[in-house]
Design an enzyme around this catalytic site. Structure first.
Site, PDB file in Angstrom:
ATOM      1  N   GLU A 182      43.965 -13.738  48.525  1.00 27.02           N
ATOM      2  CA  GLU A 182      44.405 -14.438  48.528  1.00 27.02           C
ATOM      3  C   GLU A 182      45.528 -14.756  48.740  1.00 27.02           C
ATOM      4  OE1 GLU A 182      42.111 -13.469  46.428  1.00 27.02           O
ATOM      5  OE2 GLU A 182      41.301 -15.399  46.046  1.00 27.02           O
TER       6      GLU A 182
ATOM      7  N   PHE B   5      35.805 -20.182  31.743  1.00 22.97           N
ATOM      8  CA  PHE B   5      35.759 -18.938  32.727  1.00 22.97           C
ATOM      9  C   PHE B   5      36.875 -19.600  33.967  1.00 22.97           C
ATOM     10  CE2 PHE B   5      33.368 -17.367  36.368  1.00 22.97           C
ATOM     11  CZ  PHE B   5      33.381 -16.220  36.400  1.00 22.97           C
ATOM     12  N   GLN B   6      37.037 -18.618  34.428  1.00 19.25           N
ATOM     13  CA  GLN B   6      37.982 -18.093  35.276  1.00 19.25           C
ATOM     14  C   GLN B   6      39.398 -20.192  35.334  1.00 19.25           C
ATOM     15  OE1 GLN B   6      35.420 -18.098  38.834  1.00 19.25           O
ATOM     16  NE2 GLN B   6      36.286 -15.803  39.321  1.00 19.25           N
TER      17      GLN B   6
ATOM     18  N   LYS C  12      37.245 -29.496  39.703  1.00 22.85           N
ATOM     19  CA  LYS C  12      35.912 -29.402  40.257  1.00 22.85           C
ATOM     20  C   LYS C  12      34.791 -30.905  39.861  1.00 22.85           C
ATOM     21  CE  LYS C  12      32.127 -26.628  41.114  1.00 22.85           C
ATOM     22  NZ  LYS C  12      31.256 -25.372  41.179  1.00 22.85           N
TER      23      LYS C  12
ATOM     24  N   MET D  19      62.689   3.079  51.601  1.00 18.81           N
ATOM     25  CA  MET D  19      64.334   2.153  51.020  1.00 18.81           C
ATOM     26  C   MET D  19      64.220   2.711  49.733  1.00 18.81           C
ATOM     27  SD  MET D  19      66.814   0.779  52.233  1.00 18.81           S
ATOM     28  CE  MET D  19      66.295  -0.774  53.445  1.00 18.81           C
TER      29      MET D  19
HETATM   30  C1  LIG Z   1      56.219  -5.632  46.255  1.00 22.52           C
HETATM   31  C2  LIG Z   1      57.151  -4.176  46.275  1.00 22.52           C
HETATM   32  N1  LIG Z   1      56.651  -3.815  45.101  1.00 22.52           N
HETATM   33  C3  LIG Z   1      57.943  -3.161  45.266  1.00 22.52           C
HETATM   34  C4  LIG Z   1      59.413  -3.232  45.985  1.00 22.52           C
HETATM   35  C5  LIG Z   1      60.354  -2.384  46.089  1.00 22.52           C
HETATM   36  N2  LIG Z   1      60.432  -1.724  47.431  1.00 22.52           N
HETATM   37  C6  LIG Z   1      61.477  -2.177  47.919  1.00 22.52           C
HETATM   38  S1  LIG Z   1      61.854  -1.127  49.785  1.00 22.52           S
HETATM   39  C7  LIG Z   1      60.118  -0.419  48.831  1.00 22.52           C
HETATM   40  C8  LIG Z   1      59.844   0.177  50.037  1.00 22.52           C
HETATM   41  C9  LIG Z   1      59.288   0.877  51.063  1.00 22.52           C
HETATM   42  O1  LIG Z   1      58.655   1.467  51.860  1.00 22.52           O
HETATM   43  P1  LIG Z   1      57.461   1.307  52.739  1.00 22.52           P
HETATM   44  O2  LIG Z   1      56.471   0.722  52.443  1.00 22.52           O
HETATM   45  O3  LIG Z   1      56.913   2.468  53.018  1.00 22.52           O
HETATM   46  O4  LIG Z   1      58.376   1.562  54.308  1.00 22.52           O
HETATM   47  P2  LIG Z   1      59.956   2.462  54.086  1.00 22.52           P
HETATM   48  O5  LIG Z   1      61.545   1.911  53.541  1.00 22.52           O
HETATM   49  O6  LIG Z   1      59.512   4.056  53.990  1.00 22.52           O
HETATM   50  O7  LIG Z   1      60.335   2.097  55.378  1.00 22.52           O
HETATM   51  C10 LIG Z   1      59.894  -0.562  47.826  1.00 22.52           C
HETATM   52  C11 LIG Z   1      58.955   0.586  46.906  1.00 22.52           C
HETATM   53  C12 LIG Z   1      58.962  -4.772  46.920  1.00 22.52           C
HETATM   54  N3  LIG Z   1      60.221  -4.913  47.639  1.00 22.52           N
HETATM   55  N4  LIG Z   1      57.969  -5.550  47.172  1.00 22.52           N
END
Ligand SMILES: Cc1ncc(C[n+]2csc(CCOP(=O)(O)OP(=O)(O)O)c2C)c(N)n1
Lengths: 176, 577
Positions: free
Chosen positions: B67, B129-130, B179, B492
């Site tokens: 979803e 349920f749900q 529903k 990042m």
């Molecule tokens: C759902 C979610 N969980 C955690 C984060 C924190 N976060 C921001 S950037 C990042 C790393 C992203 O890594 P990647 O997808 O490998 O991309 P890169 O930075 O290596 O280009 C994380 C964990 C986020 N933005 N979104």
């Protein structure tokens, strides 16, 4: 603009819809603002509810809160006022043992001097109601405490403003 | 089917038909010109699915693999088309899986209508349920939501939902329908909503505020425009271009404002914010008038607020009154629709060109080019960079592709270096920064604009958050180009660990699967590039493909994104290394 924290009443005119209380209280919760008192009731306009919310905040933040509240789809208008810009009342209820009414002559005087109203009396207890400013109710509370209060509760603040709010006119402009 | 005709008060005839609530839902969606919806079935929404089956010649339902994927696809659809994205889900877990995408749409002002099924109304509140309180859960992240427990309330609720989602500052709405309301029959008729009593979506522009703004702009020696998505949402691109061209104002964009005017426009001076361009960030603290248009001074844009543009007079063009003075105190607030306001502003402006002031941007760009950009897009050392991949995509697409990015280093690189000729071409998760957004959003974008080249760019981390949507690509034959910039790290976060946590790489190293095999497992053509000499050819092959294509590029493991404004620093303290 005042930069000191003080009590403000926020008056919110809204549609009478389920869920709005949640939306509005969430705005305060997200910003860690404690609501001092909250009252929701019908307003002077059919199907329009009015929230009266009391908060202790600085004015700039109240303004921002007003913006967030007005942004909600079902909010018609929100206003804020300092306490001296409104006429307000709080209501307190005191449940006290009935025997005191007869055994403590002083109690009669307290009731009379405070302009409290006896709501009900039975063999076990009687109930006093006092409307007024927060301090007046606090004073009555203090005086009765000496003798023992069985139950005590106080309502939220309700207020009407000294200046006009023009909600009906506003609704008319929305209609056009 | 029983048909009857009734007369209403105005003596116009409304045709009503006795149909079920679930059929009404589908008929309402059709009446709102919905051609595609994204979703996932389940017990509490099955009657609606049954109707979708009957109406499949009118509405195409896309079965996503999760979803969350449905919401992001609906968002991608909305962002590239400017229309409302629609998704549906069942009660309980189906509904809660929508929340991330709804929150993302809320903060990025994306119009979306979500319909969830709910348990029978007599079971509400009984932990059936749900059953989940999805209206309660979604309240803080929706523009509006409601629960419908009576079939006859469905048309009005859906009409209101569409109107609220797309009017004023757009946003997501959710309607939860029990529903029994789906099953019960009632006399159906549909009327679009054009007004909600308590809701004033577009404040009327006050001409006096526009005049004040014009006066400040005409007197400015060093004006700077920062524009945001508001320009795109109000379709003000032409008016905006005319304004900045007439007054000769260097203009910078927030991440969601990207592509409103072409990258190559001489007055386009780049991106502001944490990983934005050097010149607009530094000169924010030098300009004398800052003109913010359809942007909300997000903390990623402003850095430390008490040192942000304090020397400048601030003019804020904004549709949402709650944004005025929320973060930055304005001198002139022009409330209203950006297009309407800018059209009023244009004739009041003096022609100007500010050559010396613009030269300052050029000088700082030259510094940024030497220190950062050159090595990002034309690297000479070993190790592929994310920037050179973007450069190749630019070369092959000639700036005509829509770029859908995920979240992380690659996102900042994509936004910094992608070249855009057309508006609505930069689709990314700005305010929420939702990893996993990219791939499903690209599917929605491609389906809304099948004639456009849509390239999704993800990191190895975020890609795996919604990798299952490859199944949707395959089933829908959506010709999305999927690029994964693989650095075997949550890049990042690793960059922050390197810079601010003494290189303690706690749980950011990723051991990755064979991505090419996975794509091929979904019958998607795939290729992996590890060497610079293969890059151009691989990108060309991808862009020439008529079908979906997966490209993995193994980039340097510890590359960093610069410039950077560390959190809590001032925008003019932007670091180049
Ligand atoms: C759902 C979610 N969980 C955690 C984060 C924190 N976060 C921001 S950037 C990042 C790393 C992203 O890594 P990647 O997808 O490998 O991309 P890169 O930075 O290596 O280009 C994380 C964990 C986020 N933005 N979104």
């Amino acid at each position: 603009m005042s930069t000191e924290k003080q009590l403000y009443t926020i008056s919110v005119y809204t549609e009478n819809n389920i869920g709005l209380l949640n939306r509005i209280s969430a705005i305060f919760q997200r910003r860690h603002i404690n609501i001092e008192s909250l009252n929701i009731s019908p307003s002077e306009i059919d199907n329009v509810s009015r929230f009266t919310i009391v908060v202790n905040m600085i004015e700039v933040d109240v303004k921002k809160i007003i913006g967030q509240i007005e942004k909600q789809v079902e909010v018609i208008k929100a206003y804020y006022h300092t306490l001296d810009q409104v006429i307000y009342q709080i209501s307190g209820l005191f449940k006290v043992k009935s025997e005191l009414l007869f055994e403590e002559p002083q109690i009669q005087n307290i009731i009379k001097n405070s302009h409290a109203r006896i709501v009900t009396v039975n063999t076990d207890f009687f109930v006093l109601e006092k409307s007024g400013k927060k301090e007046e109710i606090a004073e009555l509370h203090e005086q009765l405490s000496v003798y023992g209060i069985m139950q005590y509760t106080r309502s939220g603040l309700i207020a009407v403003t000294k200046d006009e709010m023009r909600i009906s006119e506003l609704l008319e402009t929305y209609n056009n | 089917m029983e048909t009857q005709t009734i007369k209403n008060e105005q003596n116009t005839t409304t045709v009503t038909e006795r149909i079920s609530g679930s059929e009404a839902i589908v008929r309402c969606l059709i009446a709102e010109d919905t051609k595609i919806i994204y979703g996932y079935p389940g017990g509490a929404i099955m009657p609606v699915y049954d109707e979708l089956f009957k109406y499949q010649d009118k509405i195409h339902h896309v079965l996503t693999r999760h979803e969350q994927g449905a919401t992001h696809s609906a968002q991608g659809f909305a962002r590239i088309s400017g229309k409302v994205g629609v998704c549906i889900a069942t009660s309980g877990p189906g509904a809660t899986n929508l929340i991330t995408g709804i929150a993302d749409a809320q903060i990025d002002s994306t119009p979306m209508v979500c319909i969830t099924g709910q348990v029978f109304s007599h079971l509400l509140g009984s932990d059936a349920f749900q059953e989940t309180d999805i209206v309660g859960i979604s309240t803080p992240v929706t523009k509006w939501n409601c629960q419908v427990t009576k079939a006859s309330d469905i048309p009005a609720a859906i009409a209101k939902a569409f109107y609220i989602a797309k009017s004023g500052r757009p946003g997501p709405v959710l309607i939860d329908i029990t529903k029994d309301a789906q099953l019960d029959e009632f006399d159906f008729s549909y009327e679009k909503c054009t007004r909600v009593r308590s809701y004033n979506p577009v404040p009327k522009t006050e001409i006096s505020s526009v005049e004040e703004a014009a006066k400040l702009i005409n007197a400015a020696k060093k004006p700077l425009v920062v524009w945001g998505q508001g320009v795109i949402l109000s379709e003000a691109e032409e008016a905006f271009k005319a304004v900045i061209e007439k007054a000769g104002i260097p203009s910078a964009w927030t991440i969601l404002g990207a592509s409103a005017i072409p990258t190559s426009h001489p007055l386009n001076v780049g991106m502001v914010g944490m990983h934005g361009n050097y010149a607009p960030n530094v000169l924010t603290n030098d300009c004398d008038v800052l003109i913010a248009i359809g942007m909300r001074f997000d903390d990623r844009v402003t850095g430390k607020l008490d040192t942000y543009a304090t020397q400048a007079k601030v003019i804020h063009f904004e549709i949402d009154p709650a944004e005025i003075d929320k973060n930055v105190k304005t001198d002139v607030a022009v409330l209203g629709d950006a297009k309407a306001s800018l059209e009023l502003l244009l004739p009041l402006l003096n022609e100007n060109s500010h050559p010396e002031w613009r030269q300052k941007f050029a000088d700082l760009y030259a510094i940024e080019y030497e220190k950062v950009i050159k090595d990002d897009i034309h690297p000479t050392k070993e190790g592929l960079t994310m920037g050179e991949v973007l450069h190749q995509i630019n070369v092959q697409s000639k700036g005509n592709a829509a770029i859908v990015s995920d979240v992380g280093q690659h996102q900042m690189i994509a936004c910094r270096y992608a070249e855009f000729n057309k508006t609505k071409s930069n689709i990314t998760s700005g305010g929420l920064g939702t990893m996993g957004f990219g791939l499903p959003a690209a599917i929605g974008a491609k389906m809304a604009a099948p004639d456009r080249e849509v390239v999704s760019i993800s990191g190895d981390g975020g890609y795996q958050m919604t990798i299952q949507e490859l199944g949707t690509i395959f089933q829908q034959k959506a010709a999305v180009k999927v690029v994964v910039l693989n650095n075997d790290f949550l890049g990042m976060v690793r960059q922050w660990q390197q810079l601010f946590f003494d290189k303690r790489y706690a749980s950011t190293e990723m051991v990755n699967p064979n991505f090419v095999a996975i794509a091929e497992g979904y019958y998607i053509k795939a290729r992996k590039v590890t060497k610079r000499e293969d890059l151009a050819d691989a990108v060309k092959e991808m862009m020439e493909s008529k079908e979906a294509y997966f490209l993995e590029v193994c980039v340097e493991k510890e590359g960093n994104v610069f410039p950077m404004i560390p959190t809590g620093a001032s925008v003019s303290d932007v670091r180049l290394e």
